[in-house]
Scaffold this motif. Structure first.
Motif: not given
Length: 702
Positions: A204-205, A527-528, A531, A534-535
């Motif tokens: 993600e980064d 960004t949120e 993430n 991803k979860e």
């Protein structure tokens, strides 16, 4: 007038007021030897319906690359999948720019007139279309700019050449206006070394780092286009549809029917929800108040739709509650069944909530690969991994005929392919076709295709590098507040502000697609969303791993394959004059054969191992490179046509017997000449029929 603009590492040349002057806006754009015409046309009369009537066409002319179209009809006809997907990218990038209430039928045509093999036609086409739209009298606040980002040896590259892109582990296509991102398409590309293949997902980064580079380039390009072309923009005198709201009708419905609307929202299937709203509309229309106020059933239904949207959004933002009572970051229940089709190579029925995909994998040979003609490639490309996505009307309760795939189907199939492709070992010998049949849809059937497709590959015995899962994220903005939704359903997609699909393995993202409806997204929110996605992805992958452990592969129906090598010079012997030999082998042993002339590689596939073994044995005998290698250097000058021998049967094969002649040389008697059962050691009288390529064929005497 001509403009030369150095922007984002490209010298872009634009001719304005030069061609297509009767269009609402037109531009001729050049980069290198590529030339693209973009023209915008619109009708003078608005449509009555409440939607944006925009159509985008991207057309590649064969003459642009010095080619004549293939096939029986020597002219451009139906657009290719690549042309359709490129038109879809342009549409998705430009659609958010149109002002609210714009309802004029509008056509954007992008035509490739000359193609440079090193120039990215997709990026160039979007930018040409953006400038043409900005020049028109359609009030666009600023031009869109598109860029592509590659990653080579760990370094991000802005707007790579086509050659550079082939060396890249990343393909990131981003469109935006000023500092706002509107559209993202990303895929990881596999890289191959001598021994292993890496899947090359991005964290993600890393994605955010690449998007930062893209955002800066988009700002530069958007500003450059605006500065150069603002003085040429046509003045707008267009009228727009006003938001005609019957406040009295709204207040009446909200006061008296809010509970009924909430109950309709809870009917999660699209067909059921629409049916409930229709019932409410009919009920209201029969009331005395409705008759007195002359409220039509159509007006009532439109009001219900808007109130429904308002309720859903406020419920999400202020109550942190979704229509199906899930938490904002909660994935719907998932069930998975594999190999439910007994005669398919591999299958998976993937169900998530009310979205269900039946994904079927089929393995084939090189002859089954899809041949694709690309304008910037000299020769057709052989596509060895295909993903087809089908969306029949019954999946959403509609009574519509099943037709050829449209833009949406091609786009969803392409997204699933981009997500799964990095997980396929490039050395895998079979051609693969995945077909996703959407049996039920209530949000993100493309991501169900990714999940089901990854398991269908495993169910077909394909040793993919990693399992890949996908999830669709949503976003709702209301009164300076926002909520990010995991695993959106159709209701949230329709009434939300963003569609954000993320696919990948447990180690990173392999594909990403984002479309914004409200005009740009803040990086903090992005960004949120990444993430949170991803979860969800890790949660889905955990369930998929459990299903993967229970797969029972249908070994008996899977095609068998063997790969071996002969001397490259002997490939011509396998082919034979006019292809006769290889045709005979294929027909006799019921196999498929693929040959590589340069490597001397032979691939034989069949439904049974016995067929492969017999064909391989025949080829070894034919080429005299393996078991019969000892015959290779024999001097056959002492043998003459018609010469007779009394010889012993040395070996029996499916295609004939080898009879000893003299000096350790055997002759092949084809099985078609043998009329009774024979055994090794039997003797028979034969005569020489043919001496060719170091081999002797014989016939029976008498």
């Amino acid at each position: 007038m001509q403009y030369k603009i150095q922007v984002n590492q490209n010298l872009e040349i634009f001719d304005v007021d030069y061609v297509a002057k009767q269009a609402a806006g037109a531009v001729l754009m050049r980069i290198g030897k590529s030339v693209i015409l973009a023209a915008v046309a619109r009708e003078e009369k608005m449509v009555e319906e409440d939607f944006l009537p925009l159509t985008v066409q991207y057309i590649e002319k064969a003459y642009a690359a010095g080619k004549i179209p293939g096939g029986y009809i020597k002219r451009e006809t139906k657009p290719s999948d690549y042309e359709t997907l490129t038109a879809r990218i342009i549409d998705r990038s430009l659609r958010p720019l149109f002002p609210k209430g714009y309802a004029y039928p509008t056509q954007i045509s992008v035509i490739v007139l000359s193609a440079d093999n090193e120039v990215d036609l997709q990026v160039m086409s979007l930018n040409a279309a953006s400038v043409a739209l900005f020049l028109s009298d359609i009030p666009i606040k600023a031009p869109v700019c598109g860029v592509r980002i590659a990653r080579i040896a760990g370094e991000f590259i802005l707007n790579p050449s086509n050659t550079q892109l082939k060396q890249s582990s990343l393909d990131l296509y981003v469109a935006g206006v000023k500092d706002e991102l509107l559209m993202i398409e990303m895929r990881a590309l596999p890289t191959q070394n001598d021994t292993t293949q890496a899947m090359n997902e991005l964290s993600e980064d890393e994605i955010l780092e690449a998007l930062t580079l893209a955002q800066k380039a988009i700002l530069e390009g958007s500003n450059a286009y605006e500065e150069n072309f603002a003085k040429h923009k046509k003045q707008s005198e267009l009228e727009f549809k006003s938001e005609e709201e019957n406040l009295e009708l709204f207040a009446f419905i909200e006061q008296n029917f809010t509970d009924e609307i909430k109950n309709a929202i809870n009917q999660m299937a699209k067909s059921e929800r629409a049916g409930e709203l229709n019932k409410i509309a009919k009920t209201i229309s029969k009331l005395e108040t409705a008759e007195q106020k002359a409220w039509s059933e159509e007006d009532i239904f439109k009001a219900l739709e808007k109130i429904k949207r308002k309720i859903i959004r406020k419920q999400i933002i202020f109550e942190r509650k979704r229509a199906d009572s899930r938490a904002l970051n909660e994935v719907r229940n998932i069930s998975i069944e594999t190999n439910i089709l007994p005669n398919a190579h591999g299958s998976c029925l993937f169900t998530r909530g009310q979205t269900q995909a039946l994904v079927v994998a089929t393995l084939g040979t090189e002859n089954d690969a899809q041949m694709i003609d690309l304008l910037n490639e000299k020769n057709p490309i052989s596509e060895r991994f295909m993903v087809n996505y089908n969306f029949p009307g019954f999946s959403v309760g509609e009574a519509s005929a099943i037709k050829a795939p449209g833009r949406r189907e091609l786009g969803h199939g392409n997204l699933a392919k981009r997500a799964l492709y990095p997980s396929i070992d490039e050395n895998y010998p079979f051609v693969i076709r995945l077909v996703s049949e959407i049996l039920e849809s209530n949000g993100s059937s493309s991501m169900a295709t990714v999940c089901g497709g990854s398991l269908a590959l495993r169910a077909a015995g394909v040793h993919s590098l990693k399992l890949v899962a996908g999830v669709a994220m949503g976003l709702v903005f209301e009164e300076d507040k926002y909520a990010i939704l995991t695993d959106i359903m159709g209701l949230e997609d329709h009434d939300g502000d963003m569609d954000f699909k993320v696919a990948g393995s447990k180690d990173g993202v392999s594909a990403l697609q984002m479309d914004i409806k409200l005009g740009g997204i803040d990086k903090k929110i992005l960004t949120e969303a990444l993430n949170q996605a991803k979860e969800a992805r890790l949660h889905i992958l955990e369930i998929m791993e459990e299903a993967n452990a229970k797969i029972k592969i249908n070994d008996e129906i899977l095609p068998k394959l063997e790969i071996f090598n002969v001397e490259p010079s002997k490939i011509v012997d396998i082919i034979g004059q006019g292809g006769k030999t290889i045709k005979d082998i294929i027909e006799k042993f019921e196999v498929c054969i693929d040959l590589d002339r340069e490597k001397g590689e032979v691939k034989i596939s069949a439904s049974k191992n016995e067929q492969i073994k017999a064909a391989k044995e025949f080829i070894f005998t034919l080429t005299q490179t393996q078991k019969n290698k000892k015959f290779k250097d024999k001097d056959l000058s002492n043998f003459k046509l018609g010469e007779e021998f009394e010889g012993e049967i040395k070996k029996i094969t499916n295609f004939g017997v080898f009879v000893g002649l003299k000096d350790g040389v055997d002759g092949l008697l084809h099985s078609s000449k043998i009329k009774h059962k024979v055994r090794e050691g039997d003797r028979m009288r034969v005569k020489i029929k043919e001496i060719k390529n170091g081999k002797i064929s014989v016939d029976l005497v008498g």
